[in-house]
Design a protein around this motif. Sequence first.
Motif, PDB file in Angstrom:
ATOM      1  N   PHE A 114       0.734  -1.257  -0.125  1.00  0.00           N
ATOM      2  CA  PHE A 114      -0.031   0.119   0.059  1.00  0.00           C
ATOM      3  C   PHE A 114       0.843   1.113   0.094  1.00  0.00           C
ATOM      4  N   GLY A 288      -2.594   3.915  -0.726  1.00  0.00           N
ATOM      5  CA  GLY A 288      -3.573   2.920  -0.791  1.00  0.00           C
ATOM      6  C   GLY A 288      -3.763   1.910  -1.575  1.00  0.00           C
ATOM      7  N   LEU A 289      -4.786   1.905  -2.704  1.00  0.00           N
ATOM      8  CA  LEU A 289      -4.907   0.561  -3.419  1.00  0.00           C
ATOM      9  C   LEU A 289      -4.337   0.815  -4.949  1.00  0.00           C
ATOM     10  N   LYS A 290      -3.479   1.922  -4.837  1.00  0.00           N
ATOM     11  CA  LYS A 290      -3.049   2.298  -6.321  1.00  0.00           C
ATOM     12  C   LYS A 290      -2.479   1.147  -7.068  1.00  0.00           C
ATOM     13  N   ASN A 291      -1.406   0.436  -6.050  1.00  0.00           N
ATOM     14  CA  ASN A 291      -0.587  -0.768  -6.810  1.00  0.00           C
ATOM     15  C   ASN A 291      -1.451  -1.766  -7.196  1.00  0.00           C
ATOM     16  N   PHE A 292      -2.428  -2.165  -6.539  1.00  0.00           N
ATOM     17  CA  PHE A 292      -3.538  -3.080  -7.135  1.00  0.00           C
ATOM     18  C   PHE A 292      -4.225  -2.727  -8.398  1.00  0.00           C
ATOM     19  N   VAL A 293      -4.698  -1.276  -8.361  1.00  0.00           N
ATOM     20  CA  VAL A 293      -5.548  -0.831  -9.586  1.00  0.00           C
ATOM     21  C   VAL A 293      -4.783  -0.408 -10.729  1.00  0.00           C
ATOM     22  N   ALA A 511       2.373  -5.917  -4.065  1.00  0.00           N
ATOM     23  CA  ALA A 511       0.936  -6.100  -4.372  1.00  0.00           C
ATOM     24  C   ALA A 511       0.724  -7.239  -5.325  1.00  0.00           C
TER      25      ALA A 511
END
Length: 538
Positions: A114, A288-293, A511
């Motif tokens: 994250f 936040g969730l940027k790496n997953f997105v 991630a």
Amino acid sequence: MAQQSASTTSTPTQGGRPPKKQRLSVASKRGSTLGTIVKIMLLGVVAAIAVFSMLPLIDRRNWLGVILVVLTTAALFYIYLTPKLIPAKYLVVGTLFLAIFQVLPIVYTITTAFTNFGDGHRGTKEDAIVSIRSTSVKEVEGGATYTLSIGVSGDENTGDIAFLLADKDGNPFVGTAKGVAPLDKSAVTQSPSGKILAASDYTVLNLGKAASRQADITALVVPTDNGAIIAKGVSSAFEGGATRKYDAATDTITDSISGQTWAADDTDGYFKDAKGAFLPQGWQVNVGLKNFVDVFTNPSIAKYFLQVILWNFAFALLVMASTFALGLGVAMVMNSDKLRGRKIYRSILILPYAMPGFAMLLLWRDMFNTDYGLINKLFGTDIDWFGNPWAARAAVLIVQLWMGYPYMFLVCTGALQSIPSDLVEAAGVDGAKPFYAFRTITFPLLLVAVAPLLIATFAFNFNNFGAIYLVSGGGPFPADNPTVGATDLLISYTYRLAFGGQGAQYGLAAAISILIFIIVAAVSFIGFKRTKALEEIN
């Protein structure tokens, strides 16, 4: 009288030796004393490790880590110095190692996923500002100059470089990436010109050794209040002024020569100009969730991620299916009573399983070499095995088939021998042909035994890093992207993201590691659910 009284109350001896009960008591006391000494020594080691581990935590001002180390050490002392708490004495060591080697890496991976942790984002915002100022240093007229000696703490070839400086008055200083500090004159040896020849805690490099560390010397910038100290060759250094300065009021960096300004962006951890261009020195922030997105939406990542994940599933399934099919076929042949010399054949067949895996992978890599490899010479071909994507994929599958089928052969041999032969014989009496009896009786019963192992084989090959890294290296690589190759699995792709030469992206790699875990866990869960359905056959 006293001697007489003692002789009348002492325990009688047997042939000059004390009785067995007394001997056991003495041995127990000796064992207890030895155990106490060993316990104290081990606790002393624990205390030493605790102190050693706290030093870097204190240096980084990680007070939470210091408190955890102190509480853990105090708990260990309390448990092992208290006569009670017997169950805790047996459980605490295993629990501690579980927390250190299992729980802590998982927690660290999740928290890293994250963040934007990676090259350019390794430190804090203050570290980034110091780095920006230091790398913009230019030599100014009338600035301080120093006589320079190159010092190393630790190994001469790999230790940290330090500048051992002497100003025009001969006053010694030491400069590191953290700053410059005065040295005690009694701790250094200087030449008549002031050059430092020896210093405590440092090894002074000669010209030859210093030349071999030139890249590290050039990279070292010693921050000062006025700018930074930079080496000028290996025998002199100067203190220059920074052309880029930080304004805390506006939270910006301004270049005094060009007048360009970069404003801090705490969302991405960069100083950006009006057009969105950013300075290379950033800082670590929570994204936040940027790496997953990004894995699914960033075109430069998603295009290759989907390609890798499809090949990853195909690789794991094909390796599992092909090794199982070949291992089962060989096991059925070896299980036939009509075959003579079965023990010799079985011993030869398990040889690939007995060989060191990494050595066999490297051997197969050379066998597939286009110019001098055995495969091309044996079949008279000229295939560029690791230059063509499909040829490279075929090569790594062939290698895994050769290395994996002996395991399936052993598993299937044991499973086949556990199936009652009277079931097949009864089917034959009822008129069932051999293939029909195998398909309806032998194979379903075989799956009951080997299905969990097939799931484990799939999970293992889904993350089979060595099979790719040692054979094809993940290649061949497309011309426009050297970070992902045609044979890369998710695990090798993740490794290249984290440690590749194109710049580390630890946050993104963490991630993807979590996504790998979710995929493998989901496949295993579904597989084991299907295994329960197979058990109803019994």
